[in-house]
Design a protein around this motif. Structure first.
Motif, mmCIF file in Angstrom:
data_model
loop_
_atom_site.group_PDB
_atom_site.id
_atom_site.type_symbol
_atom_site.label_atom_id
_atom_site.label_comp_id
_atom_site.label_asym_id
_atom_site.label_seq_id
_atom_site.Cartn_x
_atom_site.Cartn_y
_atom_site.Cartn_z
ATOM 1 N N CYS A 197 -31.562 -44.680 -20.240
ATOM 2 C CA CYS A 197 -32.146 -45.236 -19.020
ATOM 3 C C CYS A 197 -33.638 -44.924 -18.893
ATOM 4 C CB CYS A 197 -31.394 -44.639 -17.831
ATOM 5 S SG CYS A 197 -32.057 -45.088 -16.242
ATOM 6 N N CYS A 243 -35.945 -47.852 -14.424
ATOM 7 C CA CYS A 243 -36.593 -49.029 -13.838
ATOM 8 C C CYS A 243 -35.922 -49.427 -12.524
ATOM 9 C CB CYS A 243 -36.545 -50.198 -14.819
ATOM 10 S SG CYS A 243 -34.859 -50.775 -15.147
ATOM 11 N N ARG A 244 -34.711 -49.003 -12.320
ATOM 12 C CA ARG A 244 -33.920 -49.262 -11.104
ATOM 13 C C ARG A 244 -33.508 -50.719 -10.939
ATOM 14 N NH1 ARG A 244 -35.529 -45.148 -6.546
ATOM 15 N NH2 ARG A 244 -36.396 -43.497 -7.826
ATOM 16 N N CYS A 302 -30.909 -52.111 -12.083
ATOM 17 C CA CYS A 302 -29.464 -52.130 -11.817
ATOM 18 C C CYS A 302 -29.177 -51.799 -10.355
ATOM 19 C CB CYS A 302 -28.746 -51.144 -12.736
ATOM 20 S SG CYS A 302 -29.405 -49.467 -12.643
ATOM 21 N N CYS A 351 -29.839 -54.722 -17.249
ATOM 22 C CA CYS A 351 -30.410 -53.482 -17.802
ATOM 23 C C CYS A 351 -31.178 -53.783 -19.093
ATOM 24 C CB CYS A 351 -29.283 -52.475 -18.066
ATOM 25 S SG CYS A 351 -29.898 -50.988 -18.873
HETATM 26 S S1 SF4 Z 1 -31.308 -51.089 -15.368
HETATM 27 FE FE1 SF4 Z 1 -30.579 -49.125 -14.488
HETATM 28 S S2 SF4 Z 1 -29.553 -48.076 -16.202
HETATM 29 FE FE2 SF4 Z 1 -30.789 -49.729 -17.116
HETATM 30 S S3 SF4 Z 1 -32.740 -48.744 -17.628
HETATM 31 FE FE3 SF4 Z 1 -33.012 -49.621 -15.577
HETATM 32 S S4 SF4 Z 1 -32.478 -47.943 -14.152
HETATM 33 FE FE4 SF4 Z 1 -31.692 -47.364 -16.188
#
Ligand code: SF4
Ligand code: FES
Length: 262
Positions: free
Chosen positions: A121, A124-125, A127, A169
């Motif tokens: 991870c 990036c948030r 998700c 993601c």
């Molecule tokens: S989408 Fe969620 S799990 Fe994937 S890299 Fe971004 S914060 Fe991490």
């Protein structure tokens, strides 16, 4: 034979014995990773620290794998200072080998929390945001563990098993697994959601979770170009779609000449 005092108890020991071994022989649990009885001590892992006091001196942390008993030596193995030294040693070791389950399991055995193992991870948030803002399930949350932020499942099993977080993601940190009649979505070794799958009424394939289908039904309005809610997978739904057939004309296929390939 020197006599030492271990946690208030007098113990007679052979002179050239190693304190770590003496303590273990007394049934005390002392962690170690770099000690080997057949080799000279290196004192590198620093996990075996205990509080030691020689007559007329102060207590201080000493590495028990590199220590021999002396008459009147006092040793404490279960004090706050010992636990803090051990936690510092585990924290230092995990920086060298962040994915080592051996270190993590040993630390957990001694009550030292090293936080979750690293994942893919990048924080990036996406998700968390997509699950809150588009899906509306709010199944994920950022949580501070050991002064670092981690994507974790929010309490209350909110995941509906749609897989949107998996698709959005950018690094593949969130995993989706369909097994038997269940879909499991997880990050690291934590389950975000485990939901039962339903079958397409046309082809019989397990294709979506019931919770996801109910959410779609609840959230979408009827549209003149879209049929009402149906129990079909996307492939069968396309096949049965009047709209698709009317928009895409059926291609006329000429029969092969002289029985040649199509
Ligand atoms: S989408 Fe969620 S799990 Fe994937 S890299 Fe971004 S914060 Fe991490
Ligand atoms: S066992 Fe590693 S420093 Fe003592």
């Amino acid at each position: 034979m020197p006599e030492i005092i271990v946690n208030g108890e007098r113990v007679s020991t052979p002179e050239n014995a190693v304190v770590l071994q003496i303590l273990r022989d007394q049934g005390l649990r002392i962690p170690s990773l770099c000690y080997h009885p057949a080799l000279s001590p290196a004192g590198t892992c620093k996990l075996c620290g205990v509080e030691v006091k020689l007559p007329g001196k102060q207590f201080k942390i000493r590495l028990s794998c590199a220590l021999h008993p002396k008459d009147g030596m006092e040793i404490h193995t279960d004090t706050q200072a010992v636990h803090e030294a051990m936690a510092r040693a585990f924290t230092r070791l995990i920086q060298y080998a962040p994915e080592s389950s051996g270190i993590r399991n040993l630390a957990a055995e001694y009550g030292v929390d090293l936080g979750p193992a690293p994942d893919e991870c990048i924080r990036c948030r996406l998700c968390v945001r997509v699950c809150d803002e588009i899906v509306g399930a709010g199944a994920l949350v950022m949580k501070k563990i050991n002064s670092e932020e981690w994507v974790t499942p929010r309490e209350g099993s909110r995941c509906i098993g749609c897989g949107t977080c998996v698709n959005i993601c950018p690094t593949g940190a969130i995993k989706l697994k369909d097994e038997g009649f269940f879909r499991t979505i997880s990050i690291r070794d934590e389950t975000i959601g485990r939901n039962s799958l339903v079958r397409c009424e046309a082809c019989g394939n397990l294709f979506a979770t019931q919770k996801f289908l109910s959410r779609v039904e609840e959230k979408t309005d009827d549209h003149p170009h879209v049929k009402g809610h149906h129990p079909y997978c996307p492939t069968c739904a396309k096949l049965f779609s009047d709209r698709i057939q009317s928009v895409v004309p059926v291609k006329q296929v000429k029969p092969p000449v002289n029985g040649g390939p199509l």
